[in-house]
Design a protein around this motif. Structure first.
Motif, PDB file in Angstrom:
ATOM      1  N   ASN A  61       0.903  -1.277   0.062  1.00 19.10           N
ATOM      2  CA  ASN A  61       0.079   0.025  -0.128  1.00 19.10           C
ATOM      3  C   ASN A  61       0.746   1.497  -0.155  1.00 19.10           C
ATOM      4  O   ASN A  61       0.598   2.463   0.420  1.00 19.10           O
ATOM      5  N   ARG A  62       1.785   1.335  -0.550  1.00 22.32           N
ATOM      6  CA  ARG A  62       3.044   2.466  -0.552  1.00 22.32           C
ATOM      7  C   ARG A  62       2.734   3.173  -1.908  1.00 22.32           C
ATOM      8  O   ARG A  62       2.303   2.509  -2.731  1.00 22.32           O
ATOM      9  N   LEU A  63       2.771   4.498  -1.682  1.00 24.29           N
ATOM     10  CA  LEU A  63       2.464   5.289  -3.009  1.00 24.29           C
ATOM     11  C   LEU A  63       3.267   6.290  -2.887  1.00 24.29           C
ATOM     12  O   LEU A  63       3.157   7.430  -1.842  1.00 24.29           O
ATOM     13  N   PHE A  64       3.941   6.725  -3.990  1.00 19.97           N
ATOM     14  CA  PHE A  64       4.884   7.843  -4.159  1.00 19.97           C
ATOM     15  C   PHE A  64       4.010   8.967  -5.041  1.00 19.97           C
ATOM     16  O   PHE A  64       3.715   8.523  -5.942  1.00 19.97           O
ATOM     17  N   PRO A  65       3.954  10.150  -4.450  1.00 21.22           N
ATOM     18  CA  PRO A  65       3.162  11.251  -5.291  1.00 21.22           C
ATOM     19  C   PRO A  65       3.628  11.766  -6.388  1.00 21.22           C
ATOM     20  O   PRO A  65       3.452  12.712  -7.180  1.00 21.22           O
ATOM     21  N   GLY A  66       4.983  10.869  -6.978  1.00 21.21           N
ATOM     22  CA  GLY A  66       5.510  11.410  -8.222  1.00 21.21           C
ATOM     23  C   GLY A  66       4.791  11.298  -9.340  1.00 21.21           C
ATOM     24  O   GLY A  66       4.940  12.020 -10.298  1.00 21.21           O
ATOM     25  N   TYR A  67       3.753  10.259  -9.527  1.00 18.56           N
ATOM     26  CA  TYR A  67       2.818  10.283 -10.556  1.00 18.56           C
ATOM     27  C   TYR A  67       2.189  11.764 -10.895  1.00 18.56           C
ATOM     28  O   TYR A  67       2.366  12.227 -12.043  1.00 18.56           O
ATOM     29  N   GLY A  68       1.649  12.331 -10.068  1.00 22.79           N
ATOM     30  CA  GLY A  68       0.985  13.432 -10.184  1.00 22.79           C
ATOM     31  C   GLY A  68       2.183  14.661 -10.586  1.00 22.79           C
ATOM     32  O   GLY A  68       1.736  15.575 -11.473  1.00 22.79           O
ATOM     33  N   LEU A  69       3.103  14.508  -9.804  1.00 21.68           N
ATOM     34  CA  LEU A  69       4.300  15.632 -10.234  1.00 21.68           C
ATOM     35  C   LEU A  69       4.916  15.573 -11.676  1.00 21.68           C
ATOM     36  O   LEU A  69       5.024  16.349 -12.344  1.00 21.68           O
ATOM     37  N   TRP A  70       4.810  14.299 -12.122  1.00 23.44           N
ATOM     38  CA  TRP A  70       5.283  13.758 -13.504  1.00 23.44           C
ATOM     39  C   TRP A  70       4.126  14.250 -14.593  1.00 23.44           C
ATOM     40  O   TRP A  70       4.616  14.930 -15.325  1.00 23.44           O
ATOM     41  N   ALA A  71       3.069  14.041 -14.113  1.00 18.51           N
ATOM     42  CA  ALA A  71       1.849  14.161 -15.073  1.00 18.51           C
ATOM     43  C   ALA A  71       1.541  15.503 -15.420  1.00 18.51           C
ATOM     44  O   ALA A  71       1.451  16.148 -16.498  1.00 18.51           O
ATOM     45  N   ILE A  72       1.775  16.492 -14.381  1.00 15.85           N
ATOM     46  CA  ILE A  72       1.496  18.081 -14.602  1.00 15.85           C
ATOM     47  C   ILE A  72       2.572  18.535 -15.161  1.00 15.85           C
ATOM     48  O   ILE A  72       2.355  19.438 -16.238  1.00 15.85           O
ATOM     49  N   ASN A  73       3.668  18.230 -14.802  1.00 13.39           N
ATOM     50  CA  ASN A  73       4.828  18.848 -15.818  1.00 13.39           C
ATOM     51  C   ASN A  73       4.874  18.503 -17.170  1.00 13.39           C
ATOM     52  O   ASN A  73       5.186  19.184 -17.923  1.00 13.39           O
ATOM     53  N   PHE A  74       4.531  17.109 -17.399  1.00 13.08           N
ATOM     54  CA  PHE A  74       4.654  16.738 -18.683  1.00 13.08           C
ATOM     55  C   PHE A  74       3.754  17.290 -19.581  1.00 13.08           C
ATOM     56  O   PHE A  74       3.825  17.930 -20.542  1.00 13.08           O
ATOM     57  N   ILE A  75       2.603  17.159 -19.080  1.00 11.87           N
ATOM     58  CA  ILE A  75       1.115  17.748 -19.679  1.00 11.87           C
ATOM     59  C   ILE A  75       1.552  19.390 -19.984  1.00 11.87           C
ATOM     60  O   ILE A  75       1.024  20.010 -20.977  1.00 11.87           O
ATOM     61  N   GLY A  76       1.828  19.890 -18.944  1.00 14.55           N
ATOM     62  CA  GLY A  76       2.296  21.208 -19.182  1.00 14.55           C
ATOM     63  C   GLY A  76       3.159  21.850 -20.189  1.00 14.55           C
ATOM     64  O   GLY A  76       3.286  22.600 -20.924  1.00 14.55           O
ATOM     65  N   PHE A  77       4.311  21.214 -20.164  1.00 12.51           N
ATOM     66  CA  PHE A  77       5.399  21.495 -21.013  1.00 12.51           C
ATOM     67  C   PHE A  77       5.013  21.103 -22.609  1.00 12.51           C
ATOM     68  O   PHE A  77       5.143  21.926 -23.434  1.00 12.51           O
ATOM     69  N   LEU A  78       4.204  19.799 -22.722  1.00 14.87           N
ATOM     70  CA  LEU A  78       3.651  19.506 -23.762  1.00 14.87           C
ATOM     71  C   LEU A  78       2.716  20.657 -24.397  1.00 14.87           C
ATOM     72  O   LEU A  78       2.885  21.330 -25.473  1.00 14.87           O
ATOM     73  N   ALA A  79       1.849  21.386 -23.544  1.00 18.70           N
ATOM     74  CA  ALA A  79       1.071  22.504 -24.075  1.00 18.70           C
ATOM     75  C   ALA A  79       1.876  23.559 -24.245  1.00 18.70           C
ATOM     76  O   ALA A  79       1.537  24.310 -25.498  1.00 18.70           O
ATOM     77  N   PHE A  80       2.968  23.836 -23.538  1.00 19.69           N
ATOM     78  CA  PHE A  80       3.774  25.150 -23.797  1.00 19.69           C
ATOM     79  C   PHE A  80       4.525  24.984 -24.993  1.00 19.69           C
ATOM     80  O   PHE A  80       4.722  25.804 -25.977  1.00 19.69           O
ATOM     81  N   PHE A  81       4.883  23.976 -25.327  1.00 14.03           N
ATOM     82  CA  PHE A  81       5.710  23.350 -26.571  1.00 14.03           C
ATOM     83  C   PHE A  81       4.983  23.542 -27.705  1.00 14.03           C
ATOM     84  O   PHE A  81       5.157  24.240 -28.791  1.00 14.03           O
ATOM     85  N   ILE A  82       3.668  23.336 -27.464  1.00 10.47           N
ATOM     86  CA  ILE A  82       2.667  23.193 -28.958  1.00 10.47           C
ATOM     87  C   ILE A  82       2.136  24.455 -29.289  1.00 10.47           C
ATOM     88  O   ILE A  82       2.102  25.005 -30.201  1.00 10.47           O
TER      89      ILE A  82
END
Length: 634
Positions: free
Chosen positions: A487-508
């Motif tokens: 039941n361990r969970l590292f909140p890196g998923y959210g950090l990665w997803a926001i950065n990735f989608i944000g950078f993608l939008a900024f790039f496009i």
């Protein structure tokens, strides 16, 4: 028996789904990052057209040994980039797509092998957790979407080709190292197999290609990385033996030596002095072409070039606990990937920090290592990230929380910088109206809104991550799906997803539109002049360019051009040409109006064909530069 068959069928089904997802993911990120609008922008001066024209000249001259640009030999780089671009010309025509395609394919190939390597690492244990299964998606996404990789993956120069060859070579080495059973204690200097591992063979081949892409650095940097790593884990001699290093060296020499021998035979000492002396030894030991920078230059380059992922690099490196040598030496080889990436990163970073000549592209080959390090951080189960049996609350580790808020501040600073970017743009004489055109396009405001939105969403996630993660875990628990061990969970998923989608939008929606405005203001006028030159140039008529050095003029016009930085040098040259001419002749000149006057050309003396700021294209008769005789003066 049916139960066993059903289990086998289920495993195969899961593998097929995983393979399909991987192919879709790599295709999408590769297409967006490197192929989308790849040929819609003109070649960017000054470096890109040098490669493009040298490759075209190989076809025109039929000489695939000695590169030429503007009627002169070009020994800056070995031939691999020229060969690939020339082959692309033959396949799809002489255009921007062909120029940049080798770089784009190099980036895509490197990202695909990184995905494969991370997937092998994730499945090193019998039962991979959800964290491990998404590791290759995180790492490949970060390598594809950062400014350094995108900039050189979409440029027709040799940097991404070198990075692709070097990165594939290092990943191939690690895969060979991980798959080879270590020698026993009683025979630690002999490998168990007499045949070389296929991954080690690939390592040697891509080292050779790296040498053909950019010279000795193609073997020096991988050699430095691997040596540091093997010395640390105490397996230097044994791994060299299992790699069959002597055989590998012969493979490298077999691939690389023929061209180096032929080009030296054709050009002699001129080639040796230019390539090995100036473009390799002098670049490392002294500043070349005014490319100097302070010792901390590459800290800034990595921070901005690998942003936003670079903000997590210090924590990712610290999490490795690299100082615990005994711990790492006990780990299975496949589990030493993070340590290998660390030596990859610091080896290249340190090498170019010591070098005298500094350019942002020099640290491009360390980006795969940086992606591995941060991806491991984002998919690591922190011991303190435990959801209790009675509660679904989750506390983000303090180190991650601090990094997250730094991430928010970073996006906010970029948002303000983007909003006011046109105010900081220097007046480039090659595009005097760029700042106004960029402001008029509305791109800075659009970009700042995107960046501000990323910062806002990021802040909300940090404030309410416990509730968000608990909401995600609740249906998973209800379905009794074991996604995360313990039941361990590292909140890196959210950090990665926001950065990735944000950078993608900024790039496009911001970076690409900015590049289009840049192209219209800086490169399109040069291409228009080149098109006019092809129509009006007379046989034996020379082309001069004053105050600007735009190699794209040579590529697009298909004619040699004589460049002058100073108008006085152009004037002296014109006088010399006029004195040597046996009959009146003309020249075509491109430059600013005041530079033309400095070269002795007045408005009454020329015929204008093109006048768009900042350029003028005129025809001038050399007769005006000849000294008048006494009779002519009377």
């Amino acid at each position: 028996m049916p139960t066993l068959l059903s289990k086998i069928s289920m495993v195969k089904h899961k593998k097929n789904i995983g393979l399909i997802l991987a192919i879709i993911w790599l295709t999408v990120i590769g297409a967006i990052a490197f192929l989308w609008n790849l040929g819609s922008i003109n070649l960017i001066d000054e470096t890109e057209p040098l490669f493009a024209e040298a490759s075209r000249q190989m076809i025109v001259r039929g000489d695939w040994i000695t590169p030429y640009f503007n009627e002169q030999t070009r020994f800056d780089k070995p031939p691999l980039i020229y060969w690939l671009q020339a082959i692309a010309y033959l396949l799809i025509g002489v255009n921007e797509w062909a120029v940049r395609l080798p770089s784009a394919l190099s980036a895509i190939g490197l990202i695909a092998l990184l995905f494969y390597t991370l997937n092998k690492f994730a499945n090193g244990e019998k039962q991979a957790s959800f964290n491990q299964k998404i590791l290759p998606f995180f790492g490949s996404g970060m390598l594809a979407f950062n400014l350094e990789t995108i900039a050189w993956g979409r440029s027709g120069v040799s940097d991404m080709l070198l990075t692709g060859c070097m990165g594939v070579a290092l990943l191939a080495f690690f895969l060979g190292y991980a798959e080879t059973k270590p020698a026993t204690i009683h025979d630690e200097n002999k490998p168990e197999k007499s045949e070389v591992n296929l991954w080690y063979l690939a390592f040697y081949i891509f080292i050779a290609l790296g040498i053909l892409a950019k010279g000795p650095v193609g073997i020096v940097l991988p050699g430095l990385t691997i040596s540091l790593f093997l010395l640390y884990v105490g397996q230097f001699k044994s791994v060299l033996a299992e790699m069959q290093a002597i055989r590998g060296l012969l493979i490298i020499l077999f691939i690389t030596l023929p061209w180096y021998i032929l080009v030296t035979w054709a050009n002699g000492q001129e080639y040796l002095n230019s390539f090995f002396g100036y473009h390799n030894f002098e670049r490392f030991t002294s500043v070349v072409n005014r490319h100097s920078a302070p010792w901390y230059f590459y800290f800034i380059v990595v921070l901005l070039g690998f942003a936003p992922w670079s903000l997590y690099l210090p924590l990712a490196i610290a999490r490795l606990k690299w100082w615990q040598r005994t711990y790492w030496q006990r780990q299975p080889r496949i589990q030493q990937l993070g340590l290998f990436a660390l030596f990859w990163f610091i080896g290249i970073f340190g090498f170019f920090t010591v070098a005298a000549t500094k350019l942002p592209s020099y640290v491009l080959p360390l980006m795969p290592a940086a992606a591995i390090l941060v991806a491991l951080l984002f998919t690591t189960n922190y011991p303190e990230n435990r959801v209790s049996e009675s509660s679904e609350e989750l506390a983000i580790p303090k180190s991650i929380l601090i990094n997250g808020w730094i991430n928010v501040v970073f996006w906010l600073l970029l948002a303000f910088a983007c909003f006011w970017v046109y105010s900081f743009l220097n007046n480039d004489p090659a595009m005097p109206n760029f700042a106004q055109a960029l402001q008029g396009s509305g791109v800075p405001i659009q970009g700042s809104i995107i960046l501000g939105a990323i910062a806002f969403i990021f802040g909300l996630f940090l404030l309410f991550s416990n509730q968000i993660i608990a909401a995600i875990l609740r249906p998973v628990k209800n379905l009794k799906i074991s996604v995360l061990p313990g039941n361990r969970l590292f909140p890196g998923y959210g950090l990665w997803a926001i950065n990735f989608i944000g950078f993608l939008a900024f790039f496009i929606f911001a970076l690409m539109p900015t590049l289009i405005v840049f192209d219209a203001e800086r490169q399109q006028p040069v291409r228009e002049m080149a098109a006019i030159l092809k129509e009006i140039k007379q046989p034996e008529e020379e082309i001069l360019m004053i105050a600007f050095e735009k190699p794209s003029l040579v590529f697009y016009s298909h004619h040699p051009v004589t460049f002058f930085r100073r108008s006085t040098d152009a004037l002296n040259y014109l006088k010399k040409q006029a004195a040597e001419a046996s009959s009146p002749n003309s020249v075509l000149i491109l430059g600013l109006a005041n530079k033309l006057e400095g070269a002795g050309v007045r408005s009454r003396d020329y015929q204008a064909f093109y006048e768009v700021k900042p350029y003028q294209l005129v025809r001038v008769n050399l007769e005006i530069f000849r000294p008048m005789t006494i009779s002519e003066e009377k």
